[in-house]
Design an enzyme around this catalytic site. Structure first.
Site, PDB file in Angstrom:
ATOM      1  N   ASP A 104     -77.926-109.708 -54.313  1.00  0.00           N
ATOM      2  CA  ASP A 104     -76.625-109.265 -53.816  1.00  0.00           C
ATOM      3  C   ASP A 104     -75.531-109.437 -54.867  1.00  0.00           C
ATOM      4  O   ASP A 104     -74.602-108.636 -54.931  1.00  0.00           O
ATOM      5  CB  ASP A 104     -76.247-110.034 -52.543  1.00  0.00           C
ATOM      6  CG  ASP A 104     -76.888-109.405 -51.314  1.00  0.00           C
ATOM      7  OD1 ASP A 104     -76.838-108.164 -51.209  1.00  0.00           O
ATOM      8  OD2 ASP A 104     -77.443-110.131 -50.486  1.00  0.00           O
ATOM      9  N   HIS A 144     -84.734-104.954 -49.279  1.00  0.00           N
ATOM     10  CA  HIS A 144     -85.552-105.950 -48.578  1.00  0.00           C
ATOM     11  C   HIS A 144     -86.953-105.434 -48.313  1.00  0.00           C
ATOM     12  O   HIS A 144     -87.879-106.209 -48.151  1.00  0.00           O
ATOM     13  CB  HIS A 144     -84.851-106.418 -47.298  1.00  0.00           C
ATOM     14  CG  HIS A 144     -83.753-107.371 -47.612  1.00  0.00           C
ATOM     15  ND1 HIS A 144     -82.452-106.955 -47.780  1.00  0.00           N
ATOM     16  CD2 HIS A 144     -83.768-108.697 -47.877  1.00  0.00           C
ATOM     17  CE1 HIS A 144     -81.720-107.995 -48.111  1.00  0.00           C
ATOM     18  NE2 HIS A 144     -82.485-109.064 -48.170  1.00  0.00           N
TER      19      HIS A 144
HETATM   20  C1  PEP Z   1     -80.164-112.385 -52.834  1.00  0.00           C
HETATM   21  O1  PEP Z   1     -79.237-111.700 -52.398  1.00  0.00           O
HETATM   22  O2  PEP Z   1     -80.401-112.524 -54.051  1.00  0.00           O
HETATM   23  C2  PEP Z   1     -81.060-113.103 -51.913  1.00  0.00           C
HETATM   24  C3  PEP Z   1     -81.965-113.946 -52.348  1.00  0.00           C
HETATM   25  O3  PEP Z   1     -80.970-112.834 -50.584  1.00  0.00           O
HETATM   26  P1  PEP Z   1     -81.472-111.485 -49.908  1.00  0.00           P
HETATM   27  O4  PEP Z   1     -82.344-110.775 -50.918  1.00  0.00           O
HETATM   28  O5  PEP Z   1     -82.214-111.859 -48.684  1.00  0.00           O
HETATM   29  O6  PEP Z   1     -80.208-110.750 -49.622  1.00  0.00           O
HETATM   30 MG    MG Z   2     -78.589-111.824 -50.343  1.00  0.00          MG
END
Ligand code: PEP
Ligand code: MG
Length: 589
Positions: A476, A209
């Protein structure tokens, strides 16, 4: 990751070139700012003349507390015994000395009075001055004292700042290049693009993140740079080349000229892409795609609009909960979301319910991460375990749905029960609001499911019964399918969205959505990477949500593609089991 001092000279520092993962495009050149994990934030503000004696008292209290702490440490050192205990004892005596009428303490008191500044700022300035004068003397004894002064200073700062909320990066030089072992997503959210030119860290993967946040804020960024902090000399100039994944510390004048030229070229290319802002994302054979922006903070909306976003495809609402010690109430959440919905002026806004946990922590929620945070009480699991949080959030979303088109997106759903429970909470929230006499639209906002857990992808047909739309979170989905921590640079090379298992899951999800006649999009980082655009189109995806900065390049790519070619290529790709062959097919389209 290479580490190669390249050019040396007898008098000046040596240029150091380090490689890492390219995260955010662009080039930053600026003063190096070391963000040490244990370094404390230094709030700076002016105080009224009537507050001077209270501020001096506050500083005296911090000194007093430090003095007790040192006395306690001294006691522990005594119990330690031996030469180590003795040595530590001497050191602590020196610290105690410093806390009583030393130049440091006197200097801070004077600064509070004469400069009318808060105690933390006065302390920081005094430390800097003393350290500077000691360093200038080039004396080994004084050099050792510099460390002691910094230590005592840190203790005092901690005593002072424990009364005030944590605010790192409040005293950055303009155009700073931040170098750190690690930046948390919450830290990154505090970086102000007006002051920060670029960032580089030792830890962190390309889909962490922190990386996502850096992209959203448009910083040139390089993560996973081994040896970065060894070379990070405060006061040096640093260059971060986010496209190449390179960091240069103490660049030679020739290198600076070279990178200034590269930066000018990059900015020219970006300006030229910005001309695409108002043209549609249409393929050569006439298929229209929807390009939306992912945002973390309401302040990113203007950038999204400037980049040509047709909506907000993912509003990561958890960032509203970070960097504060409390939890925003319903009215506050409404105020924050309303700003986004209003400014989007009738374009759709997809608000994701709280997705804390994993690498995203929010102090105010008081959650202690479990033994395996990525698999623990996060996202929808947390929302269902703490229904008071979910109820408030859903009420706030419902209230802003009166202002403009809003969709609700639920993260980390693994089974139909979870989405059913959220739907029930949504109906409850609606009834409560109506009972409070609050006006709401007749229709509930669409309720969507993030497909980011393998179970959800494989059972997408079952989830489609309960969902109004799907949004595939590949960040994820890749992490959980391949068992690769998305934030760990040590396994970053194994993180591969082109793994056949991942591609098949995207296909399964797209097929299930098509059968159930519900929309499906991708909002993971690959949505913003033009290398994946043709493949995603070929897999049946027409809705992409990404960091705003990537919208123009993806649009350019779409306008050069045809759906027929993309579909043919995707069919070939799905027959492949070798990720290298798959990558080759992609490069050919
Ligand atoms: C993901 O997991 O692809 C997503 C868009 O959510 P985040 O990156 O906030 O986990
Ligand atoms: Mg995610």
């Amino acid at each position: 990751m290479s580490h190669s001092p390249t050019i040396g000279s007898d008098s000046g520092p040596v240029e150091v070139v380090l490689d890492g993962m390219a995260i955010g495009r662009g080039i930053a050149i600026g003063p190096l700012y070391r963000h040490d994990a244990e370094s404390l934030s230094v709030p700076e503000y002016k105080i009224a003349s009537g507050r001077i004696s209270a501020e001096r008292q506050r500083f005296s209290d911090a000194v007093e507390r430090a003095s007790h702490q040192v006395a306690e440490l001294k006691e522990k050192a005594r119990l330690l015994g031996g030469s180590a205990g003795e040595e530590l004892g001497y050191l602590l005596d020196a610290y105690r000395h410093m806390l009583h009428g030393s130049r440091l303490v006197r200097g801070v008191r004077t600064r509070i009075e004469t400069d009318r500044i808060n105690a933390e700022a006065a302390l920081q300035q005094e430390i800097n001055t003393i350290v500077h004068s000691f360093e200038a003397m080039e004396d080994a004894y004084l050099a050792a004292r510099v460390t002691d002064i910094r230590d005592v200073g840190r203790r005092l700062l901690r005593n002072l700042t424990s009364e005030t909320p944590y605010r790192p990066f409040s005293s950055l030089p303009k155009g700073a290049v931040i170098l750190a072992d690690e930046l948390t997503p919450a830290d990154t959210a505090l970086l102000d693009p007006k002051h920060v030119a670029g960032v580089a860290t030792v830890l962190g993967g390309a889909e962490s993140h922190t990386a996502i946040m850096a992209r959203s804020l448009g910083f040139p960024a390089v993560l996973g740079v081994a040896d970065l902090m060894k070379a990070a000399r405060p006061g040096a100039i640093a260059i971060v080349d986010g496209g190449q994944g390179r960091v240069i510390i103490d660049p030679t004048p020739e290198t600076i000229v070279l990178y200034r030229r590269k930066r000018a070229e990059f900015l020219r290319a970006r300006r030229s892409l910005s001309r695409l802002r108002d043209v549609p994302a249409v393929t050569r054979d006439g298929a229209q795609l929807l390009l939306q922006a992912n945002i973390e903070l309401p302040t990113e909306v203007d950038t999204a609009l400037a980049a040509g976003a047709e909506g907000i495809g993912l509003f990561r609402s958890e960032f509203l909960f970070m960097n504060r010690d409390d939890v925003p109430g319903e009215d506050e959440q409404v105020a924050m979301m309303r700003g986004v919905v209003e400014r989007m002026g009738g374009r759709p806004v997809t608000i994701r319910t709280l997705d804390v946990g994993g690498d995203k922590l929010a102090r105010g929620l008081g959650i202690t991460p479990g033994p395996n945070p990525a698999l623990g009480l996060r996202a929808v699991r947390l929302s269902l375990a703490r229904p008071e949080l979910l109820d408030i959030q859903l009420a706030a979303i419902l209230r802003v749905s009166l202002i403009g088109p809003v969709r609700i997106l639920v993260p980390m759903v693994a089974s139909a029960d979870e989405i059913r429970a959220v739907k029930a909470a949504l109906l409850r929230a609606r009834d409560t609001l109506l009972a409070r006499g609050i006006d709401l639209p007749n229709e509930l906002p669409p309720l969507g499911v993030m497909i980011e857990v393998p179970a959800a992808a494989v059972a997408a047909d079952a989830l489609a019964w309960h969902a109004d739309f799907f949004s595939i979170g590949t960040n994820d989905l890749v992490q959980y399918t391949l068992a690769i921590d998305r934030g760990d640079e040590a396994v970053a090379a194994l993180y591969n969205p082109l793994h056949p298992a991942v591609l098949r899951m995207i296909r399964m999800t797209a097929d299930a959505a098509q059968q159930a006649r519900i929309p499906v999009g991708v909002c993971g980082e690959i949505a913003g990477d033009p290398r994946f655009t043709a493949l995603l189109m070929g897999l049946g995806i027409r809705d992409l949500s990404m960091s705003s900065s990537n919208i123009p390049v993806v649009k350019q790519r779409i306008r050069g593609l045809a759906v027929v070619d993309a579909t043919r290529m995707a069919r070939l790709v799905l027959k492949q089991t070798d990720p290298v062959q798959i990558a080759r097919l992609l490069d050919k389209t």
